[in-house]
Structures are given as C-alpha cells and as structure tokens.
Scaffold this motif. Structure first.
Motif, PDB file in Angstrom:
ATOM      1  N   TYR A  11       0.772  -1.257   0.000  1.00  0.00           N
ATOM      2  CA  TYR A  11       0.000   0.000   0.000  1.00  0.00           C
ATOM      3  C   TYR A  11       0.797   1.297   0.000  1.00  0.00           C
ATOM      4  N   HIS A  73      -9.757  -6.998  -4.579  1.00  0.00           N
ATOM      5  CA  HIS A  73     -10.531  -6.441  -3.459  1.00  0.00           C
ATOM      6  C   HIS A  73     -10.420  -4.922  -3.493  1.00  0.00           C
ATOM      7  N   ASP A  77      -4.980   0.471  -2.614  1.00  0.00           N
ATOM      8  CA  ASP A  77      -3.782   0.127  -3.387  1.00  0.00           C
ATOM      9  C   ASP A  77      -4.079  -0.852  -4.524  1.00  0.00           C
ATOM     10  N   HIS A  78      -5.320  -1.385  -4.568  1.00  0.00           N
ATOM     11  CA  HIS A  78      -5.682  -2.342  -5.620  1.00  0.00           C
ATOM     12  C   HIS A  78      -6.742  -1.814  -6.569  1.00  0.00           C
ATOM     13  N   ASP A 164      -4.392  -9.989  -1.644  1.00  0.00           N
ATOM     14  CA  ASP A 164      -3.978  -9.820  -0.249  1.00  0.00           C
ATOM     15  C   ASP A 164      -4.682 -10.889   0.576  1.00  0.00           C
ATOM     16  N   HIS A 221       3.643  -7.855  -3.598  1.00  0.00           N
ATOM     17  CA  HIS A 221       3.005  -7.049  -2.557  1.00  0.00           C
ATOM     18  C   HIS A 221       3.962  -6.961  -1.360  1.00  0.00           C
TER      19      HIS A 221
HETATM   20 ZN   LIG Z   1      -2.745  -4.408  -0.763  1.00  0.00          ZN
END
Ligand SMILES: [Zn+2]
Ligand SMILES: [Zn+2]
Ligand SMILES: [Zn+2]
Length: 251
Positions: A11, A73, A77-78, A164, A221
C-alpha cells in the motif's frame, strides 16, 4: 505465455514518504529497488489484475491495450487507479459484486458515463468466457470486507493469484486443492512476519508456495518494512522468484 508484473509493492510503496528505513533509502538512490503498488498484466487476454494507484506510470511503460480488468478487493492500493483506464473505450471488469460497486462508483464519480461492463463473479465458481476461464476464491484479509484471489485458465496454462490474504489461506483446503500445481502462483508476501487475518509473512508465503507446488511462484506485494530484496531472495531460495517492478515472466 508471458506475464508482466507491473508493481511489486504494497500500500505505501517503496520508498514510502518520510521513511528512512534501509529499503526506502536504497530505493531513493537506486530505481531498481523501487516498488510501486501491486498490479500485473497478461498480454494474451489483454488483462490487468488490480488497477493500482500507480496505474498511470504502469500504462505509460506498458503501452498496451487493456480490455479486461480483474479486481481482487477494494483496498485503495488495488483499485484507486481505476480512473486512469479512461484512455480505453471498452473495458470489462470482473470481481465480486461488492468490489464492482466500488469500481462503478469510481467510474461514475471521476469519469461519468462509459461503455464499460461489469461482470459479477460469485466466489468459488468457475466461469467460462471462451478465451479464458476464471474462478474468484475468497480469502481472509480484512474482517467484514470482501477480498479474493483469482484462478485464470488461459489455454493450457493456469495462473493463481492470491491477492492480499492472511495466513488462513494455508488451512483453506478447498482453495489449495484448486490452485494445486498451477503453472504460476502469484503469492503475496507483504511483511517479515504474518499478521493473522491480514497479510502473509515470508515464512508463510514460502509455506504456501511449497503446499501449492506451482511450476513457478512469484512473490509480490512486498512492503518497505520487509527484508531487503537480496535477503528475501536468500530466504525464499528455490521456493520462488521475488518480484520486481516490470519483471517479465515466461510461463
Ligand atoms: Zn494491498
Ligand atoms: Zn521504509
Ligand atoms: Zn488489501
């Protein structure tokens, strides 16, 4: 088949603003240690996995058309880079309906009307779209929120992406069975140590790789607070490849 890892970070990315840890200091000096937020691209079906906040930078380098987008999700950050897809006229989004409602909200708020399509996927169900098959499986990541990974079957190849996930995935026999022996496992490895119901640490990410026994495993990640890239390579050993931004992988 080729897969391109666009972003290998978590993130806050590496370097994180105002952080002077070893990874952040090195990343400011040497661009090869920078980690933008996680995203990947599969050229064969022109698919993007997760429109990261760094999508402008990713698209600028990639310079390829995106026709479909899978969203693991709705953490920023996604998903936050979604409005950057405005350069594409037709895009099809695939995810759980709760995630898609946030994707739609971003589209409507920032771009207004678009000819984009949203295809909701129920968890643990295979969908056949002709040139690829997909299964969106649930993971434990943030209590009360929806999060999942994807299994993509493209031609003869099977790619599993954890998204994640907390270490609970190690006890999820149903998912482990589905992703067993995949051609590529893309596993998150956010921290040095696992955080229950949140993220995988190095040991558990390696354990997952060993359990799944994929032909290739790519660890992604990765937080700035994790070990250095070289330390990670040493720790994961034969279990997989430690991701770097814009890494091209043949599978
Ligand atoms: Zn993430
Ligand atoms: Zn740092
Ligand atoms: Zn997340």
């Amino acid at each position: 088949m080729k897969v391109i890892l666009l972003g290998s970070g978590s993130y806050s990315g590496t370097p994180k603003a105002l952080c002077n840890c070893e990874n952040c200091t090195r990343a400011r000096k040497f661009p090869q240690y920078r980690r933008t937020r996680f995203s990947m691209y599969i050229p064969k079906i022109r698919a993007l996995i997760d429109p990261s906040p760094d999508l402008y930078y990713h698209l600028k380098h990639l310079n390829e058309k995106i026709e479909r987008v899978f969203i693991t999700h709705p953490h920023f950050d996604h998903i936050a880079g979604l409005p950057e897809l405005q350069v594409f006229k037709e895009v099809i989004f695939y995810s759980h309906e709760k995630t898609l409602s946030i994707a739609k909200l971003l589209q409507e708020t920032f771009l207004g009307q678009r000819e984009w399509r949203y295809i909701p996927l129920e968890f643990n169900k295979w969908y056949d779209f002709g040139n690829f098959k997909v299964n969106h499986f649930p993971v434990v990541h943030q209590p009360g929120e929806v999060a999942g990974g994807f299994i993509l079957e493209i031609g003869e190849k099977r790619i599993a992406i954890t998204g994640d996930t907390g270490p609970e995935i190690l006890g999820d026999e149903k998912t482990l069975e589905e992703i067993q022996g995949a051609d590529l496992l893309v596993a998150e490895m956010t921290h040095k140590h696992s955080i229950p119901r949140t993220h995988l640490g190095v040991d558990d990410a390696v354990k997952l790789a060993q359990k799944v026994n994929a032909v290739k495993t790519l660890f992604v990640h990765i937080s700035h607070s994790n070990y250095t890239h070289e330390e990670l390579e040493e720790k994961v050993g034969e279990a997989g490849i430690v991701g770097r931004d814009f890494m091209h992988l043949g599978i």
